[in-house]
Design a protein around this motif. Sequence first.
Motif, PDB file in Angstrom:
ATOM      1  N   TYR A 202       0.834  -1.203   0.000  1.00 42.35           N
ATOM      2  CA  TYR A 202       0.000   0.000   0.000  1.00 42.35           C
ATOM      3  C   TYR A 202       0.872   1.258   0.000  1.00 42.35           C
ATOM      4  CZ  TYR A 202      -3.536   3.390   1.461  1.00 42.35           C
ATOM      5  OH  TYR A 202      -4.363   4.481   1.525  1.00 42.35           O
ATOM      6  N   ASP A 203       1.951   1.242   0.792  1.00 42.44           N
ATOM      7  CA  ASP A 203       2.796   2.429   0.917  1.00 42.44           C
ATOM      8  C   ASP A 203       3.639   2.683  -0.333  1.00 42.44           C
ATOM      9  OD1 ASP A 203       1.895   3.003   3.476  1.00 42.44           O
ATOM     10  OD2 ASP A 203       3.441   1.789   4.443  1.00 42.44           O
ATOM     11  N   ALA A 204       3.936   1.629  -1.073  1.00 43.94           N
ATOM     12  CA  ALA A 204       4.733   1.808  -2.291  1.00 43.94           C
ATOM     13  C   ALA A 204       3.932   2.591  -3.324  1.00 43.94           C
ATOM     14  CB  ALA A 204       5.129   0.450  -2.859  1.00 43.94           C
ATOM     15  N   SER A 205       4.627   3.412  -4.095  1.00 48.25           N
ATOM     16  CA  SER A 205       3.930   4.132  -5.170  1.00 48.25           C
ATOM     17  C   SER A 205       3.864   3.303  -6.442  1.00 48.25           C
ATOM     18  CB  SER A 205       4.622   5.470  -5.449  1.00 48.25           C
ATOM     19  OG  SER A 205       5.978   5.273  -5.811  1.00 48.25           O
ATOM     20  N   VAL A 206       4.786   2.333  -6.579  1.00 49.07           N
ATOM     21  CA  VAL A 206       4.791   1.425  -7.730  1.00 49.07           C
ATOM     22  C   VAL A 206       5.066   0.015  -7.209  1.00 49.07           C
ATOM     23  CG1 VAL A 206       5.755   0.918  -9.996  1.00 49.07           C
ATOM     24  CG2 VAL A 206       5.768   3.263  -9.151  1.00 49.07           C
ATOM     25  N   TRP A 207       4.277  -0.942  -7.681  1.00 46.06           N
ATOM     26  CA  TRP A 207       4.373  -2.327  -7.213  1.00 46.06           C
ATOM     27  C   TRP A 207       4.612  -3.221  -8.422  1.00 46.06           C
ATOM     28  CZ3 TRP A 207      -0.388  -5.028  -4.458  1.00 46.06           C
ATOM     29  CH2 TRP A 207      -0.057  -6.357  -4.166  1.00 46.06           C
ATOM     30  N   VAL A 208       5.795  -3.861  -8.465  1.00 41.52           N
ATOM     31  CA  VAL A 208       6.182  -4.708  -9.587  1.00 41.52           C
ATOM     32  C   VAL A 208       6.394  -6.134  -9.084  1.00 41.52           C
ATOM     33  CG1 VAL A 208       7.859  -5.116 -11.425  1.00 41.52           C
ATOM     34  CG2 VAL A 208       7.301  -2.773 -10.729  1.00 41.52           C
ATOM     35  N   ARG A 209       5.808  -7.092  -9.782  1.00 41.17           N
ATOM     36  CA  ARG A 209       5.972  -8.508  -9.431  1.00 41.17           C
ATOM     37  C   ARG A 209       6.959  -9.157 -10.400  1.00 41.17           C
ATOM     38  NH1 ARG A 209       0.651 -11.047  -8.011  1.00 41.17           N
ATOM     39  NH2 ARG A 209       1.199  -9.840  -6.163  1.00 41.17           N
ATOM     40  N   PRO A 235      -2.898  -6.529 -14.327  1.00 36.25           N
ATOM     41  CA  PRO A 235      -1.464  -6.223 -14.230  1.00 36.25           C
ATOM     42  C   PRO A 235      -0.800  -6.279 -15.591  1.00 36.25           C
ATOM     43  CG  PRO A 235      -2.120  -7.666 -12.439  1.00 36.25           C
ATOM     44  CD  PRO A 235      -3.312  -7.553 -13.357  1.00 36.25           C
ATOM     45  N   GLN A 236       0.055  -5.294 -15.867  1.00 33.51           N
ATOM     46  CA  GLN A 236       0.636  -5.150 -17.189  1.00 33.51           C
ATOM     47  C   GLN A 236       2.061  -5.717 -17.247  1.00 33.51           C
ATOM     48  OE1 GLN A 236      -1.056  -3.784 -19.907  1.00 33.51           O
ATOM     49  NE2 GLN A 236      -2.767  -3.950 -18.476  1.00 33.51           N
ATOM     50  N   PRO A 237       2.315  -6.703 -18.129  1.00 33.73           N
ATOM     51  CA  PRO A 237       3.686  -7.207 -18.281  1.00 33.73           C
ATOM     52  C   PRO A 237       4.546  -6.206 -19.045  1.00 33.73           C
ATOM     53  CG  PRO A 237       2.230  -8.278 -19.862  1.00 33.73           C
ATOM     54  CD  PRO A 237       1.357  -7.416 -18.990  1.00 33.73           C
ATOM     55  N   ILE A 238       5.818  -6.120 -18.679  1.00 27.67           N
ATOM     56  CA  ILE A 238       6.768  -5.259 -19.382  1.00 27.67           C
ATOM     57  C   ILE A 238       7.889  -6.158 -19.886  1.00 27.67           C
ATOM     58  CG2 ILE A 238       8.266  -3.241 -19.227  1.00 27.67           C
ATOM     59  CD1 ILE A 238       6.680  -2.282 -16.873  1.00 27.67           C
ATOM     60  N   HIS A 239       7.887  -6.451 -21.164  1.00 28.49           N
ATOM     61  CA  HIS A 239       8.814  -7.438 -21.716  1.00 28.49           C
ATOM     62  C   HIS A 239      10.236  -6.897 -21.820  1.00 28.49           C
ATOM     63  CE1 HIS A 239       5.658 -10.375 -22.566  1.00 28.49           C
ATOM     64  NE2 HIS A 239       4.921  -9.360 -22.988  1.00 28.49           N
ATOM     65  N   ASP A 240      10.397  -5.591 -22.011  1.00 29.34           N
ATOM     66  CA  ASP A 240      11.736  -5.000 -22.045  1.00 29.34           C
ATOM     67  C   ASP A 240      11.962  -4.207 -20.764  1.00 29.34           C
ATOM     68  OD1 ASP A 240       9.781  -3.181 -22.690  1.00 29.34           O
ATOM     69  OD2 ASP A 240      10.961  -2.135 -24.220  1.00 29.34           O
ATOM     70  N   PHE A 241      11.674  -4.864 -19.642  1.00 30.47           N
ATOM     71  CA  PHE A 241      11.662  -4.192 -18.348  1.00 30.47           C
ATOM     72  C   PHE A 241      13.053  -3.772 -17.889  1.00 30.47           C
ATOM     73  CE2 PHE A 241      12.174  -4.439 -13.723  1.00 30.47           C
ATOM     74  CZ  PHE A 241      11.223  -3.519 -13.298  1.00 30.47           C
TER      75      PHE A 241
END
Length: 337
Positions: A202-209, A235-241
Amino acid sequence: MTGLRARRPTGAVPWPLILLEGGEKAGKSWAAAELSASERVGQTYWLDLNEGAADEYGAIPGARYLVIEHDGTWGDILASVAAVRDEARRASDAGEAPMVLVIDSMTAEWDLLKDWAANRAKGSQSNQNRLRKDPHAEVQVPMNLWNDATARHRRLMTMLMTFPGIVVMTARGKEVAALDTGGRPIEGSKDYKVEGHKSLAYDASVWVRMSRDHAPMVVGARSVHAGLRPGVDKPQPIHDFSLDRLIFDLLKCDPATARARDVTPMQPGDEPDAERSPKAAALLTAAEDSASDADLRKVWTAIGPALAAGDISQAEADQVANRITALRAELNKEAAA
């Protein structure tokens, strides 16, 4: 309108507080180390908490971070974060590239605070009696100690949420058995759990799995430019993350205008209703230190006179009574065993 202070929102993208969570060997620490190689960030500091990846990942091409040395105690860890925050503020005021703080991991941070609460609980009279009877008995951690542990965690999180630069937190995450309202596993059902304090995501502004099986996925983001609508967007995948791309291209964080999140710490002050009265605190301590049912009855009989004298409120009287009831149940259970 008198007595009202207000301002227009800036619309600026704040410095991000990023949570990278996922299973083992999913690339969380690697992504954090890789960010330090970006030309768009300044000095990176790495706080290693029970992970041990900091030294080896310094060999990643271009990585340029400094490992924070600490003695494993909460005071030294908090002081280290405060020192980096102050240096980040200096860099920001001087117009330098944004500093980065990596904490690897927040799972270990909460484990440390849980152990701290458990160690304090071992000193109570009731737990000492229980351990004398059975050295392997479960130590009961009362709610006031959990509140103290959460207060410590909240102090750290406030520093991270208002950090004048970029913060990357890692945490472990995994699927666990889903539980019903009674705490029993639901057959064939799974939930996903981030291992750390319950408010971490909750406290994070961005949450990445992060995962070994699929591309990194943005689970949630507090962002005008890359936000996800809860219940609408998956949730959106980022392939070139990469964290560099996430921060500066997708979130559109501009070092020229970015500021720390405007979080004004709440100030409870000394309002009588905001804090436990000294008498209520003394009664709760006496209850926790009671070695027998007779001792608990003495505390119970003191509730009425304290309430009549105005030394405690009705809510505090109820709290003490409920705690005594719970402790008596524990003593009866031990006696039956």
